[in-house]
Design a protein around this motif. Structure first.
Motif, PDB file in Angstrom:
ATOM      1  N   GLY A 113     -17.066  22.692 -34.946  1.00 57.53           N
ATOM      2  CA  GLY A 113     -17.778  21.443 -34.737  1.00 57.53           C
ATOM      3  C   GLY A 113     -17.911  20.653 -36.028  1.00 57.53           C
ATOM      4  O   GLY A 113     -17.189  20.897 -37.005  1.00 57.53           O
ATOM      5  N   ASP A 114     -18.849  19.723 -36.039  1.00 55.45           N
ATOM      6  CA  ASP A 114     -19.021  18.822 -37.183  1.00 55.45           C
ATOM      7  C   ASP A 114     -20.428  18.919 -37.761  1.00 55.45           C
ATOM      8  O   ASP A 114     -21.407  19.062 -37.026  1.00 55.45           O
ATOM      9  N   ILE A 115     -20.506  18.813 -39.091  1.00 57.12           N
ATOM     10  CA  ILE A 115     -21.780  18.798 -39.813  1.00 57.12           C
ATOM     11  C   ILE A 115     -21.894  17.462 -40.533  1.00 57.12           C
ATOM     12  O   ILE A 115     -20.985  17.077 -41.287  1.00 57.12           O
ATOM     13  N   PHE A 116     -22.977  16.742 -40.309  1.00 59.79           N
ATOM     14  CA  PHE A 116     -23.251  15.510 -41.032  1.00 59.79           C
ATOM     15  C   PHE A 116     -24.327  15.802 -42.082  1.00 59.79           C
ATOM     16  O   PHE A 116     -25.453  16.173 -41.737  1.00 59.79           O
ATOM     17  N   LEU A 117     -23.958  15.671 -43.330  1.00 55.30           N
ATOM     18  CA  LEU A 117     -24.894  15.901 -44.435  1.00 55.30           C
ATOM     19  C   LEU A 117     -25.478  14.563 -44.888  1.00 55.30           C
ATOM     20  O   LEU A 117     -24.736  13.653 -45.280  1.00 55.30           O
ATOM     21  N   GLY A 118     -26.796  14.440 -44.858  1.00 53.22           N
ATOM     22  CA  GLY A 118     -27.460  13.222 -45.326  1.00 53.22           C
ATOM     23  C   GLY A 118     -27.589  13.247 -46.838  1.00 53.22           C
ATOM     24  O   GLY A 118     -28.674  13.466 -47.377  1.00 53.22           O
ATOM     25  N   VAL A 119     -26.468  13.004 -47.538  1.00 57.53           N
ATOM     26  CA  VAL A 119     -26.442  13.196 -48.989  1.00 57.53           C
ATOM     27  C   VAL A 119     -27.377  12.215 -49.706  1.00 57.53           C
ATOM     28  O   VAL A 119     -27.982  12.567 -50.731  1.00 57.53           O
ATOM     29  N   GLU A 120     -27.504  11.001 -49.199  1.00 59.28           N
ATOM     30  CA  GLU A 120     -28.411  10.049 -49.835  1.00 59.28           C
ATOM     31  C   GLU A 120     -29.854  10.523 -49.701  1.00 59.28           C
ATOM     32  O   GLU A 120     -30.637  10.487 -50.660  1.00 59.28           O
ATOM     33  N   TYR A 121     -30.213  11.003 -48.521  1.00 58.74           N
ATOM     34  CA  TYR A 121     -31.561  11.530 -48.277  1.00 58.74           C
ATOM     35  C   TYR A 121     -31.814  12.760 -49.138  1.00 58.74           C
ATOM     36  O   TYR A 121     -32.875  12.903 -49.762  1.00 58.74           O
ATOM     37  N   ILE A 122     -30.832  13.675 -49.189  1.00 57.88           N
ATOM     38  CA  ILE A 122     -30.978  14.903 -49.983  1.00 57.88           C
ATOM     39  C   ILE A 122     -31.156  14.560 -51.458  1.00 57.88           C
ATOM     40  O   ILE A 122     -31.983  15.147 -52.156  1.00 57.88           O
ATOM     41  N   HIS A 123     -30.371  13.587 -51.937  1.00 56.50           N
ATOM     42  CA  HIS A 123     -30.458  13.187 -53.348  1.00 56.50           C
ATOM     43  C   HIS A 123     -31.846  12.634 -53.673  1.00 56.50           C
ATOM     44  O   HIS A 123     -32.423  12.936 -54.727  1.00 56.50           O
ATOM     45  N   GLN A 124     -32.399  11.844 -52.775  1.00 61.45           N
ATOM     46  CA  GLN A 124     -33.748  11.297 -52.986  1.00 61.45           C
ATOM     47  C   GLN A 124     -34.785  12.420 -53.050  1.00 61.45           C
ATOM     48  O   GLN A 124     -35.692  12.397 -53.893  1.00 61.45           O
TER      49      GLN A 124
END
Length: 429
Positions: free
Chosen positions: A88-99
């Motif tokens: 399947g697919d994983i969407f990583l919220g990189v902007e959110y994680i960085h904040q």
């Protein structure tokens, strides 16, 4: 099978190759190497839309997983054709994680890897309502009688806990504890293992002496690397040279604020690590005391062997007087309130405090390297008990040629009964 990674945002730089390697390793560890995985690095806008559409929460989040198969937790899919070899697919919220990392001080790349692991577990059927329990918690400790002189012996035994167990039973009979803030996590059984030796000494316990399917090893720093301290280990460690631009930043700070230079400190450095072979005791170090003082979550598992801020300052002042030094450099992950208290208690303290631009440029990992590099050049270093950060400074000072007596030192807790100092692992060429 492949890990297809796509960067669908431009707010945060993403090191794609290390992230892909980490996901490949995690997939292999879960026994799912035969299956494809899609990985999308997304910004807040996309994560907000997806979260609103699929979870009815119109806000950005750290990770969303979309499994190709519906399987029970821990089970692998049973594909019927080539097209079904897909997790399947994983969407990583990189902007959110960085904040979030900017606010907490955590390393962005490390958190990104952990979050990807979280998403991968969802693809394999694990849910937030999967029972968050460990069947067995083993708290690793040394032997109460210590290491007796003579032949080194690797051993492991279930023993009474030397220190007070940091887990206690609730009214339902579950063991509760810190568990790094995961409040619903619990243990069914908890006991202490006295260990002396390499990590592999634990294997018989895990393979033969327990029927538990999920085991947590607490205080695993009591184990040694199976090949720790040998020639291969030191060759590997010596080859792990800190990035030059970070060393330059550290050197400029040393010169400007600590009157420390390689020439005066007798710490000449060669860019070719194979040529960096220095006789022990030849390095002098800069005219300052180097300190690594671990705080935050670390003190939860080390309440007795980590001092209070007041206790640490008392020890620092004693060392400054004994060593006839006037300056001290402190590397610490203390929260802002603790840093302000340190400044009041220790006004002569120097710290590398990055600007917002430097923080964005070097990130947390780069700042850690700068701190370690400055501590590694001090006349005398004192670190934190069983801290990996302090261990790396020990090794760097060993490579630079410092006297072990100026390197392998640690703070003691105010209530600690036996403050054993770090072992000197002599460099091998």
């Amino acid at each position: 099978m492949s890990v297809a990674l796509r960067n669908a945002q431009f707010a945060v730089p993403v090191r794609r190759a290390p992230l892909r390697r980490a996901v490949c390793a995690l997939r292999a560890a879960l026994g799912a190497s035969r299956f494809d995985v899609g990985l999308v690095c997304a910004g807040n806008a996309l994560m907000r839309r997806l979260n609103g559409a699929y979870r009815r929460r119109s806000e950005p989040t750290d990770v969303l997983s979309f499994p190709f198969h519906q399987v029970a937790a821990g089970e692998l899919p049973r594909p019927r054709c080539r097209a079904e070899y897909n997790l399947g697919d994983i969407f990583l919220g990189v902007e959110y994680i960085h904040q979030q990392c900017r606010e907490t001080g955590e390393d962005f790349d490390d958190v990104l890897t952990v979050t990807a692991a979280h998403g991968l577990c969802h693809l394999l059927g694990y849910r937030h309502d999967t029972k968050p329990e460990w069947e067995q918690i083993y708290v690793l400790q040394g032997y109460a009688e210590g290491w007796k002189e003579g032949t080194w012996e690797e051993k492991i035994n279930e023993r009474p806990c030397i220190d007070q167990l940091l887990y206690s039973k609730d009214k339902h009979g579950y063991y509760r504890g810190w568990f790094w803030g995961y409040e619903e996590t619990r243990g069914l059984n908890a006991s202490c293992l006295s260990v002396q030796g390499s990590a592999s000494v634990v294997a018989p316990i895990l393979l033969k002496n327990t029927s538990a399917q999920s085991v947590m090893l607490d205080r695993a720093e009591n184990l040694l690397h199976d090949h720790y301290g040998g020639k291969d280990y030191w060759n590997t460690r010596r080859s792990m040279v800190f990035a030059k631009h970070l060393r330059v930043v550290g050197d400029e700070f040393r010169k400007k604020y600590l009157q420390s230079t390689d020439e005066a400190d007798r710490t000449q450095y060669k860019e070719d690590w194979t040529q960096m072979k220095v006789k022990t005791g030849t390095a002098l170090g800069g005219p300052y005391l180097g300190v690594h003082l671990r705080r935050r979550d670390f003190i939860w598992g080390h309440r007795e062997d980590v001092p209070s801020l007041q206790g640490a300052v008392k020890k620092i002042r004693s060392l400054l007087e004994t060593l006839k030094l006037e300056k001290v450099f402190v590397a610490t992950d203390a929260v802002e309130e603790e840093v302000e208290l340190l400044k009041k208690l220790l006004p002569e303290m120097a710290r590398f405090e990055p600007s917002l631009e430097e923080l964005e440029l070097y990130k947390d990992g780069g700042l850690a390297v700068i701190d370690q590099w400055i501590c590694a050049h001090a006349r005398y270093f004192i670190g934190t008990s069983v801290s990996t950060f302090s261990f790396r400074i020990h090794e760097e000072r060993e490579i630079l040629g410092f006297d072990p007596k100026t390197t392998y030192n640690r703070f003691c807790g105010e209530t600690e009964k036996n403050c054993e100092q770090p072992t000197h692992w002599k460099i091998v060429y």
